[in-house]
Write a protein that holds these residues in place. Structure first.
Motif, mmCIF file in Angstrom:
data_model
loop_
_atom_site.group_PDB
_atom_site.id
_atom_site.type_symbol
_atom_site.label_atom_id
_atom_site.label_comp_id
_atom_site.label_asym_id
_atom_site.label_seq_id
_atom_site.Cartn_x
_atom_site.Cartn_y
_atom_site.Cartn_z
ATOM 1 N N ASN A 135 0.897 -1.089 0.019
ATOM 2 C CA ASN A 135 -0.087 0.020 -0.027
ATOM 3 C C ASN A 135 0.751 1.237 -0.039
ATOM 4 O OD1 ASN A 135 -2.378 -1.134 -0.209
ATOM 5 N ND2 ASN A 135 -2.991 -0.727 1.867
ATOM 6 N N MET A 136 2.179 1.176 -0.198
ATOM 7 C CA MET A 136 3.020 2.521 -0.275
ATOM 8 C C MET A 136 2.766 2.724 -1.571
ATOM 9 S SD MET A 136 6.468 1.739 1.725
ATOM 10 C CE MET A 136 6.543 1.227 3.455
ATOM 11 N N LYS A 137 2.311 4.190 -1.831
ATOM 12 C CA LYS A 137 2.349 4.687 -3.056
ATOM 13 C C LYS A 137 3.667 4.845 -3.775
ATOM 14 C CE LYS A 137 -1.901 6.936 -1.935
ATOM 15 N NZ LYS A 137 -2.471 8.158 -1.523
ATOM 16 N N THR A 138 4.430 5.192 -2.964
ATOM 17 C CA THR A 138 5.745 5.465 -3.154
ATOM 18 C C THR A 138 6.717 4.679 -2.031
ATOM 19 O OG1 THR A 138 6.147 7.584 -2.740
ATOM 20 C CG2 THR A 138 5.708 7.243 -4.857
ATOM 21 N N ILE A 139 8.024 4.374 -2.601
ATOM 22 C CA ILE A 139 8.889 3.693 -1.522
ATOM 23 C C ILE A 139 9.277 4.957 -0.349
ATOM 24 C CG2 ILE A 139 10.959 2.699 -1.076
ATOM 25 C CD1 ILE A 139 8.989 0.648 -1.675
ATOM 26 N N ASN A 140 8.875 4.872 0.868
ATOM 27 C CA ASN A 140 9.289 5.435 1.676
ATOM 28 C C ASN A 140 10.547 4.751 2.310
ATOM 29 O OD1 ASN A 140 9.807 6.768 4.536
ATOM 30 N ND2 ASN A 140 7.791 7.723 4.524
ATOM 31 N N LYS A 141 11.856 5.592 2.232
ATOM 32 C CA LYS A 141 12.973 4.782 2.781
ATOM 33 C C LYS A 141 13.371 4.720 3.983
ATOM 34 C CE LYS A 141 15.570 5.586 -2.001
ATOM 35 N NZ LYS A 141 16.463 6.498 -2.408
ATOM 36 N N PHE A 149 17.369 -8.421 7.662
ATOM 37 C CA PHE A 149 17.265 -7.013 7.440
ATOM 38 C C PHE A 149 17.159 -6.629 5.907
ATOM 39 C CE2 PHE A 149 19.227 -2.899 6.324
ATOM 40 C CZ PHE A 149 18.508 -2.318 7.289
ATOM 41 N N VAL A 150 18.216 -7.414 5.478
ATOM 42 C CA VAL A 150 18.256 -7.233 3.889
ATOM 43 C C VAL A 150 17.091 -7.738 2.922
ATOM 44 C CG1 VAL A 150 19.735 -7.835 1.768
ATOM 45 C CG2 VAL A 150 20.907 -7.173 3.802
ATOM 46 N N ILE A 151 16.537 -8.797 3.614
ATOM 47 C CA ILE A 151 15.343 -9.482 2.858
ATOM 48 C C ILE A 151 14.063 -8.764 3.289
ATOM 49 C CG2 ILE A 151 14.074 -11.601 2.827
ATOM 50 C CD1 ILE A 151 16.567 -13.342 2.732
ATOM 51 N N SER A 152 14.166 -8.172 4.192
ATOM 52 C CA SER A 152 12.725 -7.447 4.497
ATOM 53 C C SER A 152 12.955 -6.177 3.810
ATOM 54 C CB SER A 152 12.767 -7.074 6.093
ATOM 55 O OG SER A 152 12.865 -8.658 6.848
ATOM 56 N N ALA A 153 14.019 -5.435 3.761
ATOM 57 C CA ALA A 153 14.040 -4.357 2.978
ATOM 58 C C ALA A 153 13.729 -4.708 1.480
ATOM 59 C CB ALA A 153 15.537 -3.656 3.026
ATOM 60 N N ALA A 154 14.329 -5.702 1.044
ATOM 61 C CA ALA A 154 13.859 -6.033 -0.361
ATOM 62 C C ALA A 154 12.380 -6.553 -0.484
ATOM 63 C CB ALA A 154 14.743 -7.403 -0.636
ATOM 64 N N GLY A 155 11.937 -7.107 0.342
ATOM 65 C CA GLY A 155 10.510 -7.369 0.702
ATOM 66 C C GLY A 155 9.677 -6.056 0.457
ATOM 67 N N VAL A 156 10.033 -5.158 1.223
ATOM 68 C CA VAL A 156 9.148 -3.755 0.891
ATOM 69 C C VAL A 156 9.186 -3.506 -0.485
ATOM 70 C CG1 VAL A 156 8.967 -1.574 1.833
ATOM 71 C CG2 VAL A 156 9.515 -3.045 3.369
ATOM 72 N N PHE A 157 10.174 -3.190 -1.061
ATOM 73 C CA PHE A 157 10.357 -2.951 -2.507
ATOM 74 C C PHE A 157 9.476 -3.836 -3.358
ATOM 75 C CE2 PHE A 157 13.916 -0.376 -0.825
ATOM 76 C CZ PHE A 157 13.740 0.747 -1.491
ATOM 77 N N ILE A 158 9.738 -5.149 -3.071
ATOM 78 C CA ILE A 158 9.153 -5.988 -4.011
ATOM 79 C C ILE A 158 7.703 -5.746 -3.874
ATOM 80 C CG2 ILE A 158 8.696 -8.628 -4.594
ATOM 81 C CD1 ILE A 158 11.724 -8.915 -3.860
ATOM 82 N N GLY A 159 7.226 -5.855 -2.834
ATOM 83 C CA GLY A 159 5.841 -5.724 -2.559
ATOM 84 C C GLY A 159 5.158 -4.337 -3.284
ATOM 85 N N ASN A 160 5.930 -3.203 -3.044
ATOM 86 C CA ASN A 160 5.486 -2.096 -3.822
ATOM 87 C C ASN A 160 5.491 -2.382 -5.424
ATOM 88 O OD1 ASN A 160 6.457 1.031 -4.826
ATOM 89 N ND2 ASN A 160 4.981 0.977 -3.361
ATOM 90 N N ILE A 161 6.385 -2.917 -5.979
ATOM 91 C CA ILE A 161 6.625 -3.116 -7.278
ATOM 92 C C ILE A 161 5.741 -4.153 -7.840
ATOM 93 C CG2 ILE A 161 8.024 -3.842 -9.005
ATOM 94 C CD1 ILE A 161 10.354 -2.396 -7.479
ATOM 95 N N PHE A 162 5.803 -5.599 -7.209
ATOM 96 C CA PHE A 162 4.879 -6.619 -7.729
ATOM 97 C C PHE A 162 3.844 -7.217 -7.106
ATOM 98 C CE2 PHE A 162 9.592 -6.935 -8.917
ATOM 99 C CZ PHE A 162 9.414 -7.012 -10.410
#
Length: 196
Positions: A27-33, A152-165
């Motif tokens: 549900n993140m419209k854009t990635i909030n780092k 940590f790395v996999i969770s950060a990647a998960g947020v990005f993947i969720g936002n994209i895919f």
């Protein structure tokens, strides 16, 4: 236990956090780092803390069960991994509820209390693995650093993947994580029995 095995255990344990992180990114419209960093820090931190707590508990009983510690490690890893696989194959609604809850909270702000509960829920398996580490006399410091960092790395990647895919890869990740833990449990048992 070598670094490669610890890395694989870290990947296997991180799959629950990965799935929830994907939901957070939905549900993140854009990635909030900043939010991405906080989510990854919570999940990675708890994945490091829980094995340490399990290890502390396990070393208290280590001398009582030294003769069959490899069986305990085998059973714990196979049960944890098997549970992950069964959840994916049955398509349990619990994961969807966690995903929905995580996605609803992800849009504009982070609910730290909710994130705290999600981090605990996704790291319970790591507590049992920590007990296994005590029985196998694993050096706990590198183990928790590796597990926490991987999560940590996999969770950060998960947020990005969720936002994209979206949630397309959530169940595949859970299945892979469960299989990894089962295979590691079998490997530990075979090594202690002198078969491998």
């Amino acid at each position: 236990m070598g670094y490669l095995e610890l890395l694989l255990i870290g990947v296997g344990l991180a799959m629950d956090a990965f799935a929830v992180s994907i939901c957070k990114g939905l549900n993140m419209k854009t990635i909030n780092k900043k939010h991405c960093f906080i989510i990854a820090l919570f999940f990675g931190g708890f994945q490091a803390l829980m094995p340490f707590i399990g290890w502390l508990a396990g070393i208290q009983f280590e001398h009582y069960i030294k003769a069959f510690d490899h069986w305990i490690a085998f059973v714990l890893l196979v049960v944890i991994g098997g549970h992950m696989v069964v959840e994916v194959l049955r398509g349990e609604d619990e994961e969807d509820e966690v995903c929905l809850c995580a996605a609803e909270a992800a849009e504009e702000h982070l609910d730290i209390k909710e994130l705290f509960l999600l981090a605990i829920a996704t790291s319970i398996d790591a507590l049992a693995v920590g007990v296994t580490f005590a029985f196998l006399q694993v050096n706990i410091v590198p183990a928790i650093i590796i597990i926490g960092s991987v999560t940590f790395v996999i969770s950060a990647a998960g947020v990005f993947i969720g936002n994209i895919f979206g949630s397309k890869y959530k169940s595949r990740a859970e299945l892979a994580g469960g299989i990894i833990l089962i295979l590691l449990g079998i490997k530990i048992l075979l090594e202690h029995l002198g078969i491998v």
